[in-house]
Design a protein around this motif. Structure first.
Motif, mmCIF file in Angstrom:
data_model
loop_
_atom_site.group_PDB
_atom_site.id
_atom_site.type_symbol
_atom_site.label_atom_id
_atom_site.label_comp_id
_atom_site.label_asym_id
_atom_site.label_seq_id
_atom_site.Cartn_x
_atom_site.Cartn_y
_atom_site.Cartn_z
ATOM 1 N N LEU A 41 54.774 51.213 -54.360
ATOM 2 C CA LEU A 41 53.565 51.223 -53.519
ATOM 3 C C LEU A 41 52.971 49.839 -53.366
ATOM 4 O O LEU A 41 52.038 49.646 -52.587
ATOM 5 C CB LEU A 41 52.525 52.165 -54.115
ATOM 6 C CG LEU A 41 52.908 53.639 -54.152
ATOM 7 C CD1 LEU A 41 51.836 54.451 -54.859
ATOM 8 C CD2 LEU A 41 53.127 54.179 -52.737
ATOM 9 N N GLY A 42 53.450 48.900 -54.127
ATOM 10 C CA GLY A 42 52.961 47.531 -53.998
ATOM 11 C C GLY A 42 51.542 47.373 -54.522
ATOM 12 O O GLY A 42 51.031 48.210 -55.270
ATOM 13 N N LEU A 43 50.890 46.308 -54.095
ATOM 14 C CA LEU A 43 49.512 46.016 -54.473
ATOM 15 C C LEU A 43 48.567 46.663 -53.469
ATOM 16 O O LEU A 43 48.705 46.463 -52.262
ATOM 17 C CB LEU A 43 49.265 44.509 -54.453
ATOM 18 C CG LEU A 43 49.616 43.727 -55.703
ATOM 19 C CD1 LEU A 43 49.800 42.267 -55.380
ATOM 20 C CD2 LEU A 43 48.532 43.888 -56.756
ATOM 21 N N TYR B 35 53.032 35.280 -51.307
ATOM 22 C CA TYR B 35 52.868 35.137 -52.740
ATOM 23 C C TYR B 35 54.220 35.316 -53.433
ATOM 24 O O TYR B 35 55.133 35.956 -52.907
ATOM 25 C CB TYR B 35 51.945 36.222 -53.310
ATOM 26 C CG TYR B 35 50.529 36.205 -52.798
ATOM 27 C CD1 TYR B 35 50.207 36.763 -51.567
ATOM 28 C CD2 TYR B 35 49.509 35.653 -53.569
ATOM 29 C CE1 TYR B 35 48.905 36.760 -51.106
ATOM 30 C CE2 TYR B 35 48.200 35.653 -53.111
ATOM 31 C CZ TYR B 35 47.921 36.212 -51.884
ATOM 32 O OH TYR B 35 46.621 36.207 -51.434
ATOM 33 N N GLN B 37 55.503 36.674 -57.309
ATOM 34 C CA GLN B 37 55.056 37.292 -58.552
ATOM 35 C C GLN B 37 56.228 37.419 -59.516
ATOM 36 O O GLN B 37 57.295 37.905 -59.146
ATOM 37 C CB GLN B 37 54.462 38.681 -58.275
ATOM 38 C CG GLN B 37 53.892 39.358 -59.502
ATOM 39 C CD GLN B 37 53.315 40.716 -59.185
ATOM 40 O OE1 GLN B 37 53.658 41.337 -58.181
ATOM 41 N NE2 GLN B 37 52.421 41.200 -60.031
ATOM 42 N N LEU B 86 59.308 38.494 -57.202
ATOM 43 C CA LEU B 86 58.887 39.405 -56.141
ATOM 44 C C LEU B 86 58.076 38.605 -55.130
ATOM 45 O O LEU B 86 57.070 37.984 -55.488
ATOM 46 C CB LEU B 86 58.036 40.532 -56.728
ATOM 47 C CG LEU B 86 57.505 41.580 -55.757
ATOM 48 C CD1 LEU B 86 58.648 42.388 -55.163
ATOM 49 C CD2 LEU B 86 56.502 42.496 -56.455
ATOM 50 N N LEU B 88 55.730 38.614 -51.918
ATOM 51 C CA LEU B 88 54.785 39.506 -51.260
ATOM 52 C C LEU B 88 54.121 38.802 -50.094
ATOM 53 O O LEU B 88 53.762 37.626 -50.193
ATOM 54 C CB LEU B 88 53.689 39.930 -52.242
ATOM 55 C CG LEU B 88 54.136 40.741 -53.449
ATOM 56 C CD1 LEU B 88 53.123 40.603 -54.583
ATOM 57 C CD2 LEU B 88 54.287 42.200 -53.066
ATOM 58 N N PHE B 101 48.550 44.287 -48.657
ATOM 59 C CA PHE B 101 49.803 43.708 -49.125
ATOM 60 C C PHE B 101 50.994 44.523 -48.631
ATOM 61 O O PHE B 101 50.916 45.751 -48.505
ATOM 62 C CB PHE B 101 49.848 43.701 -50.655
ATOM 63 C CG PHE B 101 49.201 42.497 -51.281
ATOM 64 C CD1 PHE B 101 47.844 42.450 -51.500
ATOM 65 C CD2 PHE B 101 49.969 41.405 -51.643
ATOM 66 C CE1 PHE B 101 47.248 41.334 -52.075
ATOM 67 C CE2 PHE B 101 49.388 40.290 -52.224
ATOM 68 C CZ PHE B 101 48.025 40.259 -52.436
ATOM 69 N N GLY B 102 52.087 43.825 -48.386
ATOM 70 C CA GLY B 102 53.357 44.493 -48.183
ATOM 71 C C GLY B 102 53.923 44.940 -49.528
ATOM 72 O O GLY B 102 53.405 44.557 -50.583
ATOM 73 N N SER B 103 54.971 45.736 -49.490
ATOM 74 C CA SER B 103 55.536 46.273 -50.734
ATOM 75 C C SER B 103 56.441 45.276 -51.449
ATOM 76 O O SER B 103 56.842 45.504 -52.584
ATOM 77 C CB SER B 103 56.290 47.571 -50.467
ATOM 78 O OG SER B 103 57.263 47.348 -49.476
#
Lengths: 117, 111
Positions: A41-43, B35, B37, B86, B88, B101-103
């Motif tokens: 689901l991500g952030l 971003y 992560q 990751l 983002l 945010f995208g997944s």
């Protein structure tokens, strides 16, 4: 050193027991926000604050409360936690975007891993 | 709720290869951020793009904002194991608005 701190880093609690996750920034940023991160689901943004005493809902505010009484602090409150609030939580703070470039500073805290049983 | 789609979801490549990841929205937005992560840590802001058609470079990373301000790409040249993480993208519809945010794209660079 620019820093966003969160406490606690790890928390295991039971359903219904009120808890608060603290967030503090030392950069005098106006914008602060809370996110939860879940696999697949991500952030997702929970709440954000554009300045002291100004808060607004993000995409998933249900079950959460926030307050912004001071510029540096933005606590996240779970009045009656439930298992579906088990997640990794991040606090973030941002500067004002530069008018022409849109550039801005943003820092995330180290995260709080919450488990509600 | 506006959706932000990232592709591919997973990417595993050899050290030295080039790669591109994409971020697409159905709506125009005011700014887009990329971003990176790492596991167990918070996202780190790499770049913000604001102007349609804008290109920004950060060492081996090239970020492009689509002309219509609805999409963006991140290109990494000669990937290194340290690029693993990751990636983002995130958008704000207007300044000081809520952030979406995208997944994410999970990148693994194999030595």
């Amino acid at each position: 050193e620019a820093q966003v701190t969160q406490n606690p880093r790890y928390l295991i609690t039971v359903t219904g027991k009120k808890l608060t996750v603290t967030c503090s920034q030392n950069m005098n940023h106006e914008y602060m926000s809370w996110y939860r991160q879940d696999p697949g689901l991500g952030l997702r943004q929970i709440y954000y604050s554009m300045n002291v005493e100004v808060t607004d809902k993000g995409d998933v505010p249900e079950g959460y409360k926030v307050s912004r009484k001071e510029k540096r602090n933005f606590p996240l409150i779970l009045e009656s936690p439930s298992p579906n609030q088990t997640s990794l939580y991040f606090c973030a703070s941002s500067s004002v975007p530069a008018p022409k470039t849109g550039d801005y500073e943003q820092y995330f805290g180290p995260g709080t891993r919450l488990t509600v049983t | 709720t506006q959706l932000l789609e990232q592709s591919p979801q997973f990417l595993s490549i050899q050290e030295g290869e080039n790669l591109t990841v994409y971020c697409n929205s159905s709506s125009v937005f005011s700014s887009l951020q990329w971003y990176r992560q790492e596991p167990g840590e918070g996202p780190v802001l790499l770049v913000t793009v604001v102007t349609g058609g804008e290109v920004k470079k950060l060492k081996r990373l090239t970020f492009q904002f689509g002309d219509a301000r609805k999409d963006s790409s991140l290109h990494i040249t000669a990937a290194q194991p340290g690029d693993t993480g990751l990636y983002l993208c995130a958008i704000m519809k207007t300044s000081y608005d809520k952030v979406i945010f995208g997944s994410g794209t999970s990148l693994s660079v194999i030595p």
